[in-house]
Design a protein around this motif. Structure first.
Motif, short mmCIF file in Angstrom:
data_model
loop_
_atom_site.label_atom_id
_atom_site.label_comp_id
_atom_site.label_asym_id
_atom_site.label_seq_id
_atom_site.Cartn_x
_atom_site.Cartn_y
_atom_site.Cartn_z
N ASP A 1 -7.36 -17.83 13.71
CA ASP A 1 -7.91 -17.96 12.36
C ASP A 1 -7.35 -19.22 11.68
OD1 ASP A 1 -9.38 -15.36 12.25
OD2 ASP A 1 -7.36 -14.58 12.55
N GLU B 1 -11.09 -21.73 -0.04
CA GLU B 1 -11.30 -20.30 -0.33
C GLU B 1 -12.74 -20.06 -0.77
OE1 GLU B 1 -9.69 -16.95 -3.47
OE2 GLU B 1 -8.23 -18.34 -2.61
N MET C 1 -14.88 -20.32 2.47
CA MET C 1 -14.64 -19.27 3.46
C MET C 1 -13.88 -18.10 2.81
SD MET C 1 -13.59 -21.50 6.85
CE MET C 1 -12.42 -22.54 5.99
N PRO C 2 -14.52 -17.41 1.88
CA PRO C 2 -13.81 -16.39 1.10
C PRO C 2 -13.31 -15.22 1.94
CG PRO C 2 -16.18 -16.31 0.67
CD PRO C 2 -15.92 -17.56 1.45
N GLN C 3 -13.92 -14.97 3.08
CA GLN C 3 -13.46 -13.87 3.93
C GLN C 3 -12.21 -14.23 4.71
OE1 GLN C 3 -14.91 -10.89 3.51
NE2 GLN C 3 -16.13 -12.04 2.01
N LEU C 4 -11.90 -15.52 4.77
CA LEU C 4 -10.82 -15.98 5.64
C LEU C 4 -9.70 -16.68 4.91
CD1 LEU C 4 -9.89 -16.23 8.59
CD2 LEU C 4 -11.20 -18.35 8.75
N GLY D 1 -5.31 -10.08 6.67
CA GLY D 1 -6.57 -10.56 7.22
C GLY D 1 -7.00 -11.93 6.76
N LYS D 2 -6.16 -12.59 5.95
CA LYS D 2 -6.51 -13.92 5.41
C LYS D 2 -5.51 -14.97 5.90
CE LYS D 2 -9.79 -12.46 2.47
NZ LYS D 2 -9.66 -12.58 1.00
#
Length: 295
Positions: free
Chosen positions: A143, A198, A201-204, A216-217
């Motif tokens: 990630d 952010e 890629m708000p999910q990451l 998870g980030k």
């Protein structure tokens, strides 16, 4: 009796060389000192002229760890120090590791090396910018690789070139050579890119440090650009169970890490072969080849 060795014309005391520091691999203090002595040509350009902070771990990663900015007791008078005024101590000084003898002396203390983004002669004027990509489980190195690739492309749009290294812990660092700029300005720009990441890629991606938001980030830590902050120096060993290194990596390795989930972990014994193959991948950071201006 502590053995004395001569290093580049200086007498350096070495002690407890058989002591195991990294228990998972049985790595001894003598092997650590040897690592720094043989990696000196690569690490010294990244230490030279920068006040160094030490994370000391003389009894290994399970022993007491202490972070110090002040010159340790017993620092030889031939080890350079530079004034680094702090609000709590306007007369403060810090060690500057400029040469092989100073490096071996420091290695004997069993330390991680941490340096600011500015040089002693120009405090709070940064000549590089860093992003510390720190994954919150279950996020991991792949990630971080994905975020690093986004940041690399985004920086390129502003005419800036990023170089990657492992943190030696669990994440990645991006380092960008800059034409000198005030640390405050560099910090503001770095934060703006973290915020932009952010949004993209708000999910990451996460730009805030809040622990509750981390799982998870990938936290894009931009704060190490502040004048008072430091980052693990390229090639420093880390106080981990195994002797992992903050090692420069190629962008091809970052792309592979993002695509196939391969972990980017390098240990003390990996560095000499990598230097033989690649040279210092971060040499352009140390010598400012291609340093860019902030937009």
């Amino acid at each position: 009796m502590t053995p004395i060795t001569e290093v580049a014309g200086r007498r350096v005391a070495l002690s407890n060389l058989e002591k195991v520091i990294h228990p998972a691999t049985g790595t001894t203090k003598g092997e650590i000192v040897h690592y720094y002595a043989t990696t000196a040509d690569a690490i010294l350009p990244h230490l030279r002229s920068r006040p160094v902070s030490f994370l000391r771990y003389p009894d290994g990663p399970d022993g007491q760890l202490f972070f110090t900015k002040n010159p340790p007791p017993g620092t030889p008078d031939w080890v350079r120090t530079a004034p680094v005024p702090r609000s709590e101590d306007p007369k403060a000084r810090q060690v500057v590791i400029d040469d092989l003898a100073s490096l071996v002396w420091a290695a004997n203390l069993v330390v991680e090396f941490h340096t600011p983004q500015w040089r002693a002669e120009q405090p709070a004027v940064a000549d590089r910018m860093v992003f510390d990509l720190d994954p919150g489980a279950p996020a991991s190195v792949p990630d971080c690789c994905e975020v690093a690739l986004w940041l690399r492309e985004r920086l390129e749009r502003d005419g800036l070139t990023a170089y990657a290294k492992t943190s030696g812990s669990k994440g990645l660092h991006l380092v960008v050579p800059l034409k000198p700029a005030p640390s405050e300005r560099v910090s503001a720009y770095a934060k703006s890119l973290a915020v932009e990441g952010e949004a993209a890629m708000p999910q990451l991606v996460l730009h805030r440090m809040a622990r509750a938001l981390r799982p998870g980030k990938v936290f894009v830590d931009h704060s190490q650009n502040a004048a008072a902050k430091t980052t693990a120096t390229p090639y420093t060993l880390r106080a981990r169970q195994e002797p992992t290194v903050s090692a420069p990596v190629t962008w091809e390795e970052v792309e592979e890490g993002s695509a196939n989930g391969a972990g980017l972990v390098f240990r003390l014994s990996d560095i000499a072969p990598r230097l033989e193959r690649y040279g210092d991948l971060l040499a352009p950071v140390a010598d400012h080849a291609g340093a860019g201006s902030l937009p």
